[in-house]
Design a protein around this motif. Structure first.
Motif, PDB file in Angstrom:
ATOM      1  N   THR A  48      -6.944   5.910 -15.581  1.00 33.70           N
ATOM      2  CA  THR A  48      -5.652   5.225 -15.429  1.00 33.70           C
ATOM      3  C   THR A  48      -5.729   4.099 -14.396  1.00 33.70           C
ATOM      4  O   THR A  48      -4.881   3.210 -14.382  1.00 33.70           O
ATOM      5  CB  THR A  48      -4.568   6.227 -14.998  1.00 33.70           C
ATOM      6  OG1 THR A  48      -4.957   6.823 -13.748  1.00 33.70           O
ATOM      7  CG2 THR A  48      -4.413   7.324 -16.041  1.00 33.70           C
ATOM      8  N   LEU A  49      -6.742   4.149 -13.529  1.00 33.91           N
ATOM      9  CA  LEU A  49      -6.964   3.095 -12.532  1.00 33.91           C
ATOM     10  C   LEU A  49      -8.048   2.121 -12.975  1.00 33.91           C
ATOM     11  O   LEU A  49      -8.586   1.362 -12.161  1.00 33.91           O
ATOM     12  CB  LEU A  49      -7.350   3.721 -11.187  1.00 33.91           C
ATOM     13  CG  LEU A  49      -6.353   4.718 -10.590  1.00 33.91           C
ATOM     14  CD1 LEU A  49      -6.921   5.340  -9.318  1.00 33.91           C
ATOM     15  CD2 LEU A  49      -5.028   4.032 -10.308  1.00 33.91           C
ATOM     16  N   ASP A  50      -8.387   2.158 -14.279  1.00 30.69           N
ATOM     17  CA  ASP A  50      -9.414   1.289 -14.871  1.00 30.69           C
ATOM     18  C   ASP A  50     -10.797   1.539 -14.277  1.00 30.69           C
ATOM     19  O   ASP A  50     -11.633   0.624 -14.168  1.00 30.69           O
ATOM     20  CB  ASP A  50      -9.044  -0.194 -14.693  1.00 30.69           C
ATOM     21  CG  ASP A  50      -7.780  -0.573 -15.460  1.00 30.69           C
ATOM     22  OD1 ASP A  50      -7.527   0.075 -16.504  1.00 30.69           O
ATOM     23  OD2 ASP A  50      -7.059  -1.483 -15.013  1.00 30.69           O
ATOM     24  N   VAL A  51     -11.073   2.773 -13.882  1.00 32.07           N
ATOM     25  CA  VAL A  51     -12.400   3.175 -13.400  1.00 32.07           C
ATOM     26  C   VAL A  51     -13.091   3.915 -14.536  1.00 32.07           C
ATOM     27  O   VAL A  51     -12.611   4.954 -14.998  1.00 32.07           O
ATOM     28  CB  VAL A  51     -12.304   4.069 -12.157  1.00 32.07           C
ATOM     29  CG1 VAL A  51     -13.691   4.505 -11.701  1.00 32.07           C
ATOM     30  CG2 VAL A  51     -11.594   3.329 -11.028  1.00 32.07           C
ATOM     31  N   THR A  52     -14.213   3.382 -15.000  1.00 33.61           N
ATOM     32  CA  THR A  52     -14.914   3.965 -16.143  1.00 33.61           C
ATOM     33  C   THR A  52     -15.870   5.059 -15.683  1.00 33.61           C
ATOM     34  O   THR A  52     -16.199   5.183 -14.503  1.00 33.61           O
ATOM     35  CB  THR A  52     -15.690   2.884 -16.901  1.00 33.61           C
ATOM     36  OG1 THR A  52     -16.693   2.328 -16.033  1.00 33.61           O
ATOM     37  CG2 THR A  52     -14.755   1.773 -17.362  1.00 33.61           C
ATOM     38  N   ALA A  53     -16.353   5.830 -16.635  1.00 35.16           N
ATOM     39  CA  ALA A  53     -17.299   6.902 -16.327  1.00 35.16           C
ATOM     40  C   ALA A  53     -18.618   6.337 -15.818  1.00 35.16           C
ATOM     41  O   ALA A  53     -19.273   6.941 -14.969  1.00 35.16           O
ATOM     42  CB  ALA A  53     -17.531   7.754 -17.577  1.00 35.16           C
ATOM     43  N   SER A  54     -19.019   5.173 -16.351  1.00 36.27           N
ATOM     44  CA  SER A  54     -20.276   4.569 -15.879  1.00 36.27           C
ATOM     45  C   SER A  54     -20.171   4.162 -14.411  1.00 36.27           C
ATOM     46  O   SER A  54     -21.147   4.278 -13.657  1.00 36.27           O
ATOM     47  CB  SER A  54     -20.627   3.359 -16.745  1.00 36.27           C
ATOM     48  OG  SER A  54     -19.581   2.402 -16.723  1.00 36.27           O
ATOM     49  N   GLU A  55     -19.014   3.693 -13.984  1.00 34.20           N
ATOM     50  CA  GLU A  55     -18.835   3.346 -12.575  1.00 34.20           C
ATOM     51  C   GLU A  55     -18.896   4.587 -11.680  1.00 34.20           C
ATOM     52  O   GLU A  55     -19.418   4.544 -10.557  1.00 34.20           O
ATOM     53  CB  GLU A  55     -17.506   2.613 -12.383  1.00 34.20           C
ATOM     54  CG  GLU A  55     -17.474   1.241 -13.040  1.00 34.20           C
ATOM     55  CD  GLU A  55     -16.097   0.598 -12.964  1.00 34.20           C
ATOM     56  OE1 GLU A  55     -16.020  -0.630 -13.090  1.00 34.20           O
ATOM     57  OE2 GLU A  55     -15.103   1.337 -12.761  1.00 34.20           O
ATOM     58  N   ILE A  56     -18.380   5.694 -12.192  1.00 33.95           N
ATOM     59  CA  ILE A  56     -18.484   6.949 -11.437  1.00 33.95           C
ATOM     60  C   ILE A  56     -19.949   7.375 -11.335  1.00 33.95           C
ATOM     61  O   ILE A  56     -20.404   7.843 -10.276  1.00 33.95           O
ATOM     62  CB  ILE A  56     -17.641   8.049 -12.092  1.00 33.95           C
ATOM     63  CG1 ILE A  56     -16.172   7.632 -12.139  1.00 33.95           C
ATOM     64  CG2 ILE A  56     -17.786   9.370 -11.350  1.00 33.95           C
ATOM     65  CD1 ILE A  56     -15.269   8.614 -12.865  1.00 33.95           C
ATOM     66  N   LEU A  57     -20.700   7.185 -12.408  1.00 33.33           N
ATOM     67  CA  LEU A  57     -22.117   7.522 -12.385  1.00 33.33           C
ATOM     68  C   LEU A  57     -22.883   6.646 -11.400  1.00 33.33           C
ATOM     69  O   LEU A  57     -23.799   7.118 -10.717  1.00 33.33           O
ATOM     70  CB  LEU A  57     -22.708   7.389 -13.786  1.00 33.33           C
ATOM     71  CG  LEU A  57     -22.333   8.475 -14.796  1.00 33.33           C
ATOM     72  CD1 LEU A  57     -22.922   8.163 -16.156  1.00 33.33           C
ATOM     73  CD2 LEU A  57     -22.826   9.838 -14.302  1.00 33.33           C
ATOM     74  N   VAL A  58     -22.519   5.368 -11.332  1.00 34.15           N
ATOM     75  CA  VAL A  58     -23.167   4.473 -10.365  1.00 34.15           C
ATOM     76  C   VAL A  58     -22.905   4.956  -8.951  1.00 34.15           C
ATOM     77  O   VAL A  58     -23.811   5.031  -8.101  1.00 34.15           O
ATOM     78  CB  VAL A  58     -22.668   3.027 -10.550  1.00 34.15           C
ATOM     79  CG1 VAL A  58     -23.137   2.151  -9.400  1.00 34.15           C
ATOM     80  CG2 VAL A  58     -23.168   2.459 -11.865  1.00 34.15           C
ATOM     81  N   THR A  59     -21.655   5.308  -8.662  1.00 32.88           N
ATOM     82  CA  THR A  59     -21.303   5.811  -7.330  1.00 32.88           C
ATOM     83  C   THR A  59     -22.058   7.095  -7.015  1.00 32.88           C
ATOM     84  O   THR A  59     -22.576   7.274  -5.905  1.00 32.88           O
ATOM     85  CB  THR A  59     -19.794   6.071  -7.245  1.00 32.88           C
ATOM     86  OG1 THR A  59     -19.084   4.874  -7.570  1.00 32.88           O
ATOM     87  CG2 THR A  59     -19.400   6.531  -5.858  1.00 32.88           C
ATOM     88  N   LEU A  60     -22.140   7.969  -8.007  1.00 35.65           N
ATOM     89  CA  LEU A  60     -22.851   9.229  -7.812  1.00 35.65           C
ATOM     90  C   LEU A  60     -24.337   8.981  -7.571  1.00 35.65           C
ATOM     91  O   LEU A  60     -24.966   9.646  -6.729  1.00 35.65           O
ATOM     92  CB  LEU A  60     -22.651  10.129  -9.032  1.00 35.65           C
ATOM     93  CG  LEU A  60     -23.007  11.614  -8.888  1.00 35.65           C
ATOM     94  CD1 LEU A  60     -22.169  12.254  -7.791  1.00 35.65           C
ATOM     95  CD2 LEU A  60     -22.811  12.338 -10.209  1.00 35.65           C
ATOM     96  N   GLY A  61     -24.927   8.027  -8.310  1.00 34.15           N
ATOM     97  CA  GLY A  61     -26.342   7.713  -8.120  1.00 34.15           C
ATOM     98  C   GLY A  61     -26.626   7.118  -6.751  1.00 34.15           C
ATOM     99  O   GLY A  61     -27.613   7.477  -6.091  1.00 34.15           O
ATOM    100  N   ILE A  62     -25.751   6.194  -6.303  1.00 27.00           N
ATOM    101  CA  ILE A  62     -25.929   5.599  -4.972  1.00 27.00           C
ATOM    102  C   ILE A  62     -25.800   6.672  -3.895  1.00 27.00           C
ATOM    103  O   ILE A  62     -26.577   6.701  -2.926  1.00 27.00           O
ATOM    104  CB  ILE A  62     -24.906   4.469  -4.755  1.00 27.00           C
ATOM    105  CG1 ILE A  62     -25.189   3.310  -5.712  1.00 27.00           C
ATOM    106  CG2 ILE A  62     -24.936   3.991  -3.312  1.00 27.00           C
ATOM    107  CD1 ILE A  62     -24.151   2.210  -5.657  1.00 27.00           C
TER     108      ILE A  62
END
Length: 327
Positions: A96-110
C-alpha cells in the motif's frame, strides 16, 4: 631514595643505585605476575567471538563492546526471522506504500551482508584485543584443530595458526558462501509467494548469482583446509615469502633437490590426488552425464516459471555441449 646509617651512626638519605634498585625486585616480580594474568589467547578470543558475537570481548574483559556485539547478533537473527515469518502480511501492508517485494529483498540482503561484516569485525577485534603483540602468537600446535575449524569455517584455521590477516581474507570468502547459501534458501522459500514479474525476475537474478558463487567458494574452502594443515605442520610457512624463498635456497645448497622436495611431499601428494580424481570423474561421468543434469535442471526451473536461469542453462549447453540444448 632510602634511609641508611653511616659509619658515625647518623641516619642519612641516599639515592638508590639504578642498576640494583632497592625493593624493586618484589615489585618487578609482582608486575610480571600481573602481566601473565592479563595475557590471553588470541585464538581462543577469536573462536569465542565466532561462536557467540561478543564472546571474545567478554573473554578480554571488554564488557561494553561484548554487550554491543551480542545485541548485534540478536538483531542479526531476529530481524530476518520476523521478516520471513510474517512475509505475507508485511508485503501486503508495504504494498500500500508502493514498496515491492524485491525492494524488501534488497533491504534484507543488505542487512544480511552488513551483519556478516560486523560478525567478522567482531571476531578479528577480539583476536587483536587479546594481546598487546598479536604478531608474537605462534598458533596452536595440534594440526587437527586448525583443519577441523577451517572445515567448519574458512579462515578459522588460519587464525588458530597465528595468521590473522590470511584468515580475514578467507573469512571474506566464507561470507560470500554464507550469502549464497542464505540466498538459495530464502529465494526457494519465498518463490511461490512472488506474484509479479519484476519481483520474480529480481529473485531469479539473486538465485543465479548465488549458484555462480557456490563452486569458487567450495574450491577456496578446500584450499583453506589444506593451507591450515600444511602451515600447522610446517611453521616455516608462516614466514614472509622472501624468508621462505631464502630458506628453500639454503636447503637446496645443503641437501640438493632432494632436500627441497622433502618439504614439498604434501603438495605433490595433493596434486596427484586432484589429477586422479579428475581423471576418474571424467571416466565415470562423461560429458553426456553433465549435459543430462543441466537439461533436468533447466526443465525444473522452467516448470517453476523461471526465465533467466533456463536461458542461461541453454546458452551454457550451446557453448560447452553443441547440439545438446533443450528448450
Amino acid at each position: 631514595m632510602a634511609k641508611k646509617v653511616d659509619i658515625r651512626g647518623e641516619t642519612v638519605w641516599v639515592l638508590n643505585d639504578l642498576g640494583e634498585p632497592s625493593g624493586s625486585e618484589p615489585r618487578r616480580s609482582q608486575a610480571s605476575r600481573s602481566d601473565r594474568l592479563l595475557e590471553r589467547n588470541p585464538a581462543l578470543a577469536f573462536s569465542l567471538s565466532v561462536l557467540i558475537w561478543g564472546g571474545g570481548q567478554f573473554y578480554n574483559r571488554q564488557w561494553q563492546l561484548g554487550v554491543l556485539y551480542f545485541l548485534f547478533m540478536v538483531n542479526f537473527y531476529l530481524f530476518p526471522a520476523v521478516i520471513l515469518g510474517y512475509w505475507e502480511p508485511i508485503t501486503t501492508g508495504l504494498r500500500t506504500l508502493d514498496v515491492t517485494a524485491s525492494e524488501i529483498l534488497v533491504t534484507l540482503g543488505i542487512f544480511f551482508v552488513g551483519g556478516l561484516l560486523v560478525w567478522i569485525i567482531n571476531a578479528v577485534h577480539a583476536y587483536y584485543g587479546a594481546a598487546d603483540e598479536p604478531a608474537a602468537f605462534e598458533g596452536v600446535k595440534n594440526p587437527l584443530l586448525p583443519a577441523i575449524c577451517s572445515l567448519l569455517l574458512p579462515g578459522w584455521g588460519q587464525v588458530l595458526n597465528g595468521q590473522a590477516r590470511k584468515g580475514a581474507c578467507f573469512l571474506l570468502v566464507a561470507m560470500a558462501g554464507l550469502f549464497a547459501i542464505a540466498a538459495l534458501l530464502v529465494i526457494s522459500f519465498l518463490w511461490p509467494t512472488l506474484d509479479t514479474a519484476i519481483d520474480r525476475r529480481f529473485a531469479e537474478g539473486m538465485l543465479f548469482v548465488a549458484v555462480l558463487l557456490v563452486p569458487p567458494v567450495l574450491l577456496v574452502w578446500g584450499g583453506s583446509v589444506y593451507d591450515a594443515v600444511k602451515v600447522c605442520v610446517d611453521p616455516m610457512k608462516k614466514q614472509p615469502i622472501r624468508i621462505r624463498m631464502e630458506s628453500a635456497v639454503n636447503r637446496m645448497r645443503m641437501a640438493g633437490w632432494r632436500g627441497f622436495f622433502r618439504r614439498a611431499e604434501l603438495t605433490v601428494m595433493f596434486s596427484l590426488y586432484l589429477v586422479f580424481s579428475l581423471t576418474l570423474s571424467r571416466y565415470y561421468f562423461p560429458q553426456d552425464y553433465y549435459a543430462a543434469l543441466l537439461k533436468e535442471l533447466q526443465a525444473q526451473t522452467a516448470r517453476q516459471q523461471m526465465v533467466v536461469i533456463p536461458r542461461r542453462i541453454d546458452r551454457l549447453l550451446q557453448t560447452i555441449f553443441p547440439g545438446q540444448s533443450h528448450h
